[in-house]
Design an enzyme around this catalytic site. Structure first.
Site, PDB file in Angstrom:
ATOM      1  N   ASP A 203      54.371 -20.371  10.314  1.00 38.94           N
ATOM      2  CA  ASP A 203      53.839 -19.039  10.009  1.00 38.94           C
ATOM      3  C   ASP A 203      54.235 -18.600   8.606  1.00 38.94           C
ATOM      4  O   ASP A 203      54.215 -17.420   8.293  1.00 38.94           O
ATOM      5  CB  ASP A 203      54.339 -18.015  11.041  1.00 38.94           C
ATOM      6  CG  ASP A 203      55.860 -17.907  11.067  1.00 38.94           C
ATOM      7  OD1 ASP A 203      56.524 -18.650  10.321  1.00 38.94           O
ATOM      8  OD2 ASP A 203      56.383 -17.077  11.844  1.00 38.94           O
ATOM      9  N   ASN A 204      54.586 -19.561   7.760  1.00 37.50           N
ATOM     10  CA  ASN A 204      55.068 -19.264   6.416  1.00 37.50           C
ATOM     11  C   ASN A 204      54.223 -20.036   5.416  1.00 37.50           C
ATOM     12  O   ASN A 204      54.117 -21.261   5.496  1.00 37.50           O
ATOM     13  CB  ASN A 204      56.547 -19.667   6.306  1.00 37.50           C
ATOM     14  CG  ASN A 204      57.119 -19.456   4.920  1.00 37.50           C
ATOM     15  OD1 ASN A 204      56.779 -20.185   4.000  1.00 37.50           O
ATOM     16  ND2 ASN A 204      57.980 -18.478   4.780  1.00 37.50           N
TER      17      ASN A 204
ATOM     18  N   ASP B  40      62.461 -27.142  13.977  1.00 37.46           N
ATOM     19  CA  ASP B  40      62.276 -25.695  13.813  1.00 37.46           C
ATOM     20  C   ASP B  40      63.597 -25.082  13.373  1.00 37.46           C
ATOM     21  O   ASP B  40      64.661 -25.436  13.891  1.00 37.46           O
ATOM     22  CB  ASP B  40      61.829 -25.054  15.131  1.00 37.46           C
ATOM     23  CG  ASP B  40      61.191 -23.682  14.921  1.00 37.46           C
ATOM     24  OD1 ASP B  40      61.773 -22.866  14.199  1.00 37.46           O
ATOM     25  OD2 ASP B  40      60.106 -23.442  15.481  1.00 37.46           O
TER      26      ASP B  40
ATOM     27  N   LYS C  11      65.335 -22.841  18.934  1.00 31.83           N
ATOM     28  CA  LYS C  11      64.039 -23.067  19.562  1.00 31.83           C
ATOM     29  C   LYS C  11      63.786 -24.557  19.788  1.00 31.83           C
ATOM     30  O   LYS C  11      63.292 -24.957  20.844  1.00 31.83           O
ATOM     31  CB  LYS C  11      62.917 -22.470  18.701  1.00 31.83           C
ATOM     32  CG  LYS C  11      62.819 -20.959  18.741  1.00 31.83           C
ATOM     33  CD  LYS C  11      61.624 -20.480  17.918  1.00 31.83           C
ATOM     34  CE  LYS C  11      61.466 -18.965  18.033  1.00 31.83           C
ATOM     35  NZ  LYS C  11      60.317 -18.473  17.234  1.00 31.83           N
TER      36      LYS C  11
ATOM     37  N   ARG D 207      55.111 -15.043  25.475  1.00 32.81           N
ATOM     38  CA  ARG D 207      53.933 -15.788  25.022  1.00 32.81           C
ATOM     39  C   ARG D 207      54.099 -17.306  25.114  1.00 32.81           C
ATOM     40  O   ARG D 207      53.396 -18.044  24.445  1.00 32.81           O
ATOM     41  CB  ARG D 207      53.551 -15.362  23.608  1.00 32.81           C
ATOM     42  CG  ARG D 207      54.651 -15.461  22.572  1.00 32.81           C
ATOM     43  CD  ARG D 207      54.125 -14.998  21.214  1.00 32.81           C
ATOM     44  NE  ARG D 207      55.115 -15.044  20.167  1.00 32.81           N
ATOM     45  CZ  ARG D 207      55.862 -14.014  19.794  1.00 32.81           C
ATOM     46  NH1 ARG D 207      55.744 -12.860  20.416  1.00 32.81           N
ATOM     47  NH2 ARG D 207      56.735 -14.134  18.812  1.00 32.81           N
TER      48      ARG D 207
ATOM     49  N   ILE E 294      62.423 -27.416   7.308  1.00 37.90           N
ATOM     50  CA  ILE E 294      61.573 -28.535   6.928  1.00 37.90           C
ATOM     51  C   ILE E 294      61.632 -28.798   5.423  1.00 37.90           C
ATOM     52  O   ILE E 294      61.320 -29.911   4.965  1.00 37.90           O
ATOM     53  CB  ILE E 294      60.108 -28.280   7.369  1.00 37.90           C
ATOM     54  CG1 ILE E 294      59.244 -29.531   7.193  1.00 37.90           C
ATOM     55  CG2 ILE E 294      59.512 -27.104   6.589  1.00 37.90           C
ATOM     56  CD1 ILE E 294      59.694 -30.706   7.986  1.00 37.90           C
TER      57      ILE E 294
ATOM     58  N   ASN F 155      59.960 -13.439  21.945  1.00 33.28           N
ATOM     59  CA  ASN F 155      59.267 -14.729  22.104  1.00 33.28           C
ATOM     60  C   ASN F 155      58.945 -15.051  23.554  1.00 33.28           C
ATOM     61  O   ASN F 155      58.126 -15.931  23.826  1.00 33.28           O
ATOM     62  CB  ASN F 155      60.124 -15.875  21.546  1.00 33.28           C
ATOM     63  CG  ASN F 155      60.467 -15.716  20.078  1.00 33.28           C
ATOM     64  OD1 ASN F 155      61.581 -16.003  19.668  1.00 33.28           O
ATOM     65  ND2 ASN F 155      59.514 -15.240  19.279  1.00 33.28           N
ATOM     66  N   LEU F 156      59.596 -14.365  24.503  1.00 29.61           N
ATOM     67  CA  LEU F 156      59.542 -14.799  25.898  1.00 29.61           C
ATOM     68  C   LEU F 156      58.190 -14.562  26.555  1.00 29.61           C
ATOM     69  O   LEU F 156      57.859 -15.231  27.532  1.00 29.61           O
ATOM     70  CB  LEU F 156      60.639 -14.093  26.710  1.00 29.61           C
ATOM     71  CG  LEU F 156      62.077 -14.308  26.209  1.00 29.61           C
ATOM     72  CD1 LEU F 156      63.060 -13.634  27.159  1.00 29.61           C
ATOM     73  CD2 LEU F 156      62.411 -15.778  26.055  1.00 29.61           C
TER      74      LEU F 156
ATOM     75  N   CYS G  52      58.787  -0.216 -10.427  1.00 29.83           N
ATOM     76  CA  CYS G  52      58.947   1.232 -10.593  1.00 29.83           C
ATOM     77  C   CYS G  52      58.214   2.012  -9.507  1.00 29.83           C
ATOM     78  O   CYS G  52      58.609   3.129  -9.186  1.00 29.83           O
ATOM     79  CB  CYS G  52      58.458   1.656 -11.979  1.00 29.83           C
ATOM     80  SG  CYS G  52      59.602   1.201 -13.300  1.00 29.83           S
TER      81      CYS G  52
END
Length: 608
Positions: free
Chosen positions: A80-81, A11, A35, A22, A59, A19-20, A136
């Site tokens: 998540d990307n 990661d 992480k 969940r 990665i 983050n804490l 524009c």
């Protein structure tokens, strides 16, 4: 961790306070640490017999090539990307390693097992790409809050605190001009870019930072808007913006569309006027209460703009070379919040709270601990099915908004025959890119096959049948290095593409041999599957007589259509009914109006 004895955890991210709530691997003391490293340390206590190898890296780094992916029995994806997910999918397809793809979005989630040549891969179904906006629109004529947020995050922040991007900015404007965007607007934007240089210099000079903040404000919220207002044609079909006054907003004398500077911005939550709302706009977001969800007045946004600009300028003066947006960086989030709201005020667009700006600028979909836990369990279940090779029992599992049926599953479809990733024939060439030429690789892979091919790297064409000058160049000179792919495409479209992963030459490779190692046996791509579109047989046209076109001025009176007699097949069955006719047409038969129709047509077969 039951059943898995050797785990590599990779990661790039670091732990943030958000983050804490969940997960159970991180604590407050771990904030700002890797992480991967912290998760490995915490999880090791759960089962000391499991070996966990943490890697704090991207990665997509070149060392994580096909050979590296082949060292695993299975890959579990929790990215998540979109770009990174597509990269891992391609590497797993190339290495022939099973993949369990997963994702969550609030209360929704999905888990998809992927196995080359057996199931759909991640790229078999086209994914929606992130929305982009014309340059524009972002720079001159915003009409939505997201336009102002993108402008503050991607344009203003980088112009003031990022790298000096005069060259790339000029290229962006040239491209916009070629795409047909307004030439007058683009000329004005070029003039703005030159003025930014003076502001950038002031922000990096150890002087009065508030003066630097004022200089930046006057540039983007006053002078630039006045320049845009001078182009009258631009505002014929849209409401013009209003230039803002630094001193007027600061002392409360500025009135914007009938509202004082200390009034809540349009459509924001109810809040008292400046000085009475119980919070200081210049403080960071770590304070107590729900400050992030309170509306900001025009004065609040100015104070936040000054404060965040000063903090960011101090970081530059402390030898921080460049600063980019991070949703968890209070300084950049405060700056984007203030700048986007000030721009929204100028253009009469609804303002947003700091919390809303964080969600929109960070593309945040709230993470739910319960969803994450369910998806994690589903990943393990599907991984075990893959490792046991119980392919018939694998499913794509989805969490959905149905209390009576929160989990649904679907059988895994086969690969898409036209997929540009998993239908390729993958192979690997180990080489020294500084000594190996493009011709060495292409001609070595094709062997005695003399068919005409084109060679690509991503979207770059490196050679084709009429242009092979690059065959003499080294891979390194073409920027084709470790971890990248060369694609050999059959010009006739008869065979599938050969995708060649570039790997590193073994350290014990003899020096008297060519600086590359070709695969043995050479790849033999299969014939390309031609995807046939469904065709419906066209009915033979019945004979018709042509009617001459009437002269101008003539009135043609059409006779009502005659009712056709019903045809039967002798058993009383009505063959002219729409349902029966449709069934016959599907069988390749056509119902004629009478026995005389179609007799001159060689394609007609009369059935008694």
């Amino acid at each position: 961790m039951t059943g898995f004895g050797d785990i590599t955890l990779l990661d790039l991210d670091t732990i943030d306070l958000s983050n804490l709530n969940r997960q159970f691997l991180f604590r407050k003391k771990d904030v700002k640490q890797s992480k991967a490293l912290v998760a490995a340390h915490t999880a090791s206590a759960f089962n000391p017999h499991v070996r966990i190898n943490p890697i704090h890296a991207n990665i997509k780094d070149p060392q994580f090539d096909m050979s590296w992916f082949r060292t695993f029995d299975i890959v579990l994806n929790a990215l998540d990307n979109l770009d990174a997910r597509r990269h891992v999918n391609k590497m797993c397809m190339a290495a022939g390693v099973p993949l369990v793809e997963s994702g969550t979005a609030g209360y929704l989630g999905q888990v998809q097992p992927i196995l080359k040549d057996r199931t759909e891969c991640f790229d078999c179904v086209t994914k929606q790409t992130p929305k982009t906006f014309p340059v524009c629109t972002i720079r001159s004529t915003p009409s939505q809050p997201i336009h102002c947020i993108v402008w503050a995050k991607s344009y203003l922040l980088s112009q003031l605190f990022g790298e000096d991007e005069d060259a790339s900015g000029e290229a962006e404007l040239n491209e916009a001009l070629q795409q047909g965007e307004n030439a007058q607007e683009i000329a004005t934007l070029r003039k703005e870019a030159q003025a930014f240089r003076r502001v950038r210099t002031a922000l990096r000079s150890p002087n009065d930072n508030e003066e630097a903040a004022k200089l930046a404000f006057e540039k983007v919220f006053h002078s630039d808007i006045l320049n845009l207002l001078s182009m009258a044609d631009m505002w014929k079909m849209r409401a013009p913006p209003v230039s803002l006054s630094f001193e007027g907003i600061k002392n409360g004398s500025f009135v914007l569309r009938g509202k004082p500077a200390n009034a809540t911005m349009p459509n924001g939550p109810v809040a008292a006027v400046n000085g009475q709302n119980g919070h200081d706009a210049s403080t960071s977001s770590t304070g107590a209460g729900l400050k992030d969800q309170k509306a900001l007045t025009l004065q609040d946004n100015l104070e936040l703009f000054i404060s965040s600009t000063n903090r960011l300028a101090a970081r530059l003066q402390a030898d921080e070379e460049t600063i980019s947006f991070d949703k968890d960086d209070d300084d950049t989030l405060d700056f984007v919040t203030a700048a986007s709201n000030l721009r929204s005020a100028a253009y009469n667009i609804d303002g947003k709270t700091r919390w809303e700006v964080k969600e929109m600028a960070g593309n945040i979909i709230p993470a739910i601990a319960t969803t994450n836990a369910i998806v994690s369990g589903l990943i393990v279940l599907q991984a075990l099915q893959l490792l046991r090779k119980a392919y018939g029992t694998m499913k794509t599992v989805m969490i959905q908004y149905k209390p009576t049926n929160p989990l649904s599953s679907a059988t895994l479809p086969p690969p898409n025959a036209s997929c540009a990733v998993c239908r390729d024939t993958f192979t690997e060439v180990l080489c020294d890119p500084s000594k190996t030429t493009l011709g060495d690789v292409v001609q070595g892979i094709l062997g005695e096959d003399e068919r005409e091919v084109s060679v690509f790297e991503e979207k770059r064409i490196l050679a084709d049948p009429d242009w092979d000058e690059n065959f003499e160049r080294t891979l390194e000179s073409l920027n084709v290095t470790r971890g990248k792919f060369l694609n050999i495409v059959d010009e006739d479209g008869e065979l599938e593409t050969i995708s060649i992963g570039i790997g590193i030459l073994p350290s014990n490779h003899p020096g008297d041999l060519p600086p590359f190692v070709l695969p043995r046996p050479l790849p033999q791509p299969p014939k390309r599957v031609k995807v046939k579109l469904p065709t419906t047989p066209l009915p033979s046209p019945a004979k018709a007589t042509k009617r001459p076109a009437p002269d101008d001025g003539d009135i043609v009176e059409q006779q009502p259509a005659k009712r056709l007699k019903t045809s039967t097949n002798g058993n009383g069955s009505d063959l002219s009914s729409p349902r029966k006719s449709r069934q016959l047409e599907e069988d390749g038969l056509i119902v004629l109006d009478g026995s005389e129709d179609g007799q001159d047509d060689a394609e007609v077969i009369i059935v008694d």
